[in-house]
Design a protein around this motif. Structure first.
Motif, PDB file in Angstrom:
ATOM      1  N   LEU A 159      -0.455  44.449  21.611  1.00 36.04           N
ATOM      2  CA  LEU A 159       0.017  45.793  21.915  1.00 36.04           C
ATOM      3  C   LEU A 159       1.311  45.989  21.145  1.00 36.04           C
ATOM      4  O   LEU A 159       2.256  45.204  21.296  1.00 36.04           O
ATOM      5  CB  LEU A 159       0.250  45.949  23.424  1.00 36.04           C
ATOM      6  N   GLN A 190       4.492  56.600  22.526  1.00 34.92           N
ATOM      7  CA  GLN A 190       3.383  55.651  22.591  1.00 34.92           C
ATOM      8  C   GLN A 190       3.385  54.900  23.919  1.00 34.92           C
ATOM      9  O   GLN A 190       2.315  54.625  24.485  1.00 34.92           O
ATOM     10  CB  GLN A 190       3.474  54.665  21.427  1.00 34.92           C
ATOM     11  N   PHE A 192       0.321  54.799  26.558  1.00 27.82           N
ATOM     12  CA  PHE A 192      -0.228  53.536  27.040  1.00 27.82           C
ATOM     13  C   PHE A 192      -0.282  53.539  28.563  1.00 27.82           C
ATOM     14  O   PHE A 192      -1.298  53.147  29.170  1.00 27.82           O
ATOM     15  CB  PHE A 192       0.607  52.351  26.559  1.00 27.82           C
ATOM     16  N   TRP A 199      -9.858  47.941  25.883  1.00 26.89           N
ATOM     17  CA  TRP A 199      -8.482  48.333  25.590  1.00 26.89           C
ATOM     18  C   TRP A 199      -8.350  48.908  24.174  1.00 26.89           C
ATOM     19  O   TRP A 199      -7.714  49.954  23.977  1.00 26.89           O
ATOM     20  CB  TRP A 199      -7.549  47.127  25.724  1.00 26.89           C
ATOM     21  N   LEU A 241      -7.061  52.701  23.676  1.00 26.32           N
ATOM     22  CA  LEU A 241      -5.730  52.916  23.110  1.00 26.32           C
ATOM     23  C   LEU A 241      -5.794  53.540  21.723  1.00 26.32           C
ATOM     24  O   LEU A 241      -4.959  54.385  21.371  1.00 26.32           O
ATOM     25  CB  LEU A 241      -4.970  51.595  23.072  1.00 26.32           C
ATOM     26  N   VAL A 246      -2.244  54.688  20.231  1.00 29.75           N
ATOM     27  CA  VAL A 246      -1.330  53.598  20.584  1.00 29.75           C
ATOM     28  C   VAL A 246      -1.706  52.377  19.742  1.00 29.75           C
ATOM     29  O   VAL A 246      -2.828  51.879  19.843  1.00 29.75           O
ATOM     30  CB  VAL A 246      -1.413  53.254  22.079  1.00 29.75           C
ATOM     31  N   CYS A 276      -2.650  48.909  18.441  1.00 28.42           N
ATOM     32  CA  CYS A 276      -3.129  47.707  19.112  1.00 28.42           C
ATOM     33  C   CYS A 276      -4.138  47.031  18.197  1.00 28.42           C
ATOM     34  O   CYS A 276      -4.611  47.627  17.230  1.00 28.42           O
ATOM     35  CB  CYS A 276      -3.778  48.041  20.456  1.00 28.42           C
TER      36      CYS A 276
END
Length: 403
Positions: free
Chosen positions: A254, A261, A265, A309, A313, A318, A320
């Motif tokens: 992450l 951001q 999240f 995830w 994301l 975001v 990742c």
């Protein structure tokens, strides 16, 4: 063929192992002619640094990784006739690259002062562990110890207070590779200077200087605050949350880079209240309260799979990503699309797989078109073309062990 910005530049490469060859491979990819000088019957040490070996060949993978696009010429510089050949070759070259210990080439009359007398506008690049002067100048330098001496290993690994804590080196020869890239950059700058002034120069690059130089924000964290940075494992000293987290079935990275951001999240993670918490509302606050925030996020992240995830994301912007093994790296759709793995014809193995140069000009990757050479593969060709040596002269030199 893609653009070759260094076409017409000739490099006499006396280097071996990694830092020097990494530099000259970069220059070869950019179009320079690189003549790699090796000891007859022995060659670059990395030719024997295996396994693994290239199937159908005696070449080690380590050697193959840093010698694309070069011509291998075997000359024994310990013999006067070998030195004479190298002096003649220097007259035809723009750059000499070497990574011997300080003063190591003087006895062969291949040091900067000796060669400058032959070619006054010579660009001569020396790579050593500690530089041409100073109390450590006489010492040999190796990447692993430079990572330790230069501070990198004090920053890499889990904290001493945690299980498995302690210093850890980077998994590739970090100092060597960075030094090679700085050397290539310096050589190109020297070529531009020479075009403008007509003058050459002696470039002095030290692994230790480079290692300290690329401590980047960590060096400035110390110089600005006076506080010595400590190992944080996979966490970041200046950004939170910016680290690896365990998921329900593996791990993910992450990399939250700003407050927006972080808020997105938290919305995806179902903990929107954390984004409004005064302790975590800004990156500065999150860094100050790292020990409070991270355990809360650990509990959230481990509830869902890595794939879940990443998809969720990515959809909200975001940053990742997964932690890939190398087989997964080379199967990654983006890596495959960018043709990071390339293949070149090899005289013994048929072909050799290599990693592409990441530089692209007008959409084309800049890669030399020839595989890492066999030992002495181009000796006769280069000496005939550049020094006009006859077949009889070459045979006589070979009988004496000079080539």
């Amino acid at each position: 063929m893609p653009a070759q910005p260094l076409q017409g530049v000739r490099i006499l490469d006396l280097s071996r192992i990694l830092a020097g060859p990494w530099c000259s491979q970069q220059l070869a990819d950019l179009g320079a002619e690189v003549i790699k000088i090796e000891r007859p019957g022995e060659g670059d040490d990395t030719r024997r640094w295996g396994p693994p070996w290239l199937s159908g060949s005696q070449e080690a993978a380590y050697y193959l990784g840093a010698n694309r696009g070069k011509q291998s010429v075997t000359i024994d510089m310990a013999q006067p006739e070998g030195q004479a050949l190298l002096h003649e070759l220097v007259k035809t070259c723009d750059v000499v690259l070497e990574n011997f210990k300080v003063g190591g080439l003087k006895k062969y009359h291949l040091d900067y002062d000796s060669l400058k007398a032959i070619k006054p506008d010579l660009i001569y690049c020396s790579i050593t562990g500690f530089g041409q002067d100073g109390p450590y100048a006489h010492r040999a330098g190796y990447d692993f110890m430079i990572q330790g001496m230069g501070g990198l290993m004090s920053l890499t690994g889990q904290p001493d207070s945690e299980p498995g804590g302690g210093p850890v080196k980077v998994g590739v020869a970090f100092a060597d590779i960075f030094t090679g890239m700085y050397a290539a950059n310096a050589i190109m700058a020297a070529l531009l200077q020479k075009a403008r002034t007509g003058e050459g120069t002696h470039i002095d690059l030290a692994l230790l200087d480079v290692q300290v130089g690329v401590l980047a924000n960590q060096a400035l964290n110390y110089l600005t605050s006076g506080q010595v940075p400590q190992r944080l494992g996979n966490a970041h000293p200046n950004i939170v949350p910016y680290q690896a987290f365990a998921t329900a079935d593996g791990y993910m990275i992450l990399a939250v880079g700003n407050d927006g951001q972080f808020r997105r999240f938290c919305e995806v993670a179902g903990c929107r209240e954390l984004a409004d918490d005064p302790r975590f509302v800004s990156n500065g606050k999150r860094v100050e309260n790292r020990q409070l925030l991270i355990p809360l996020l650990v509990e959230r992240v481990r509830l869902r799979s890595t794939a879940d995830w990443l998809a969720s994301l990515e959809a909200v912007g975001v940053p990742c990503g997964p932690i890939n093994t190398l087989d997964q790296v080379f199967e990654d759709p983006q890596v495959k699309h960018r043709s990071v793995e390339i293949s070149l014809p090899h005289p013994e193995a048929g072909e050799v797989k290599l990693v592409s140069n990441p530089i692209r000009f007008d959409g084309e990757a800049l890669n030399a078109q020839s595989a890492p050479p066999l030992l002495g593969q181009h000796t006769d060709q280069v000496l005939e073309q550049l020094l006009q040596l006859s077949p009889e002269r070459l045979a006589a030199l070979r009988d004496k062990g000079v080539i």
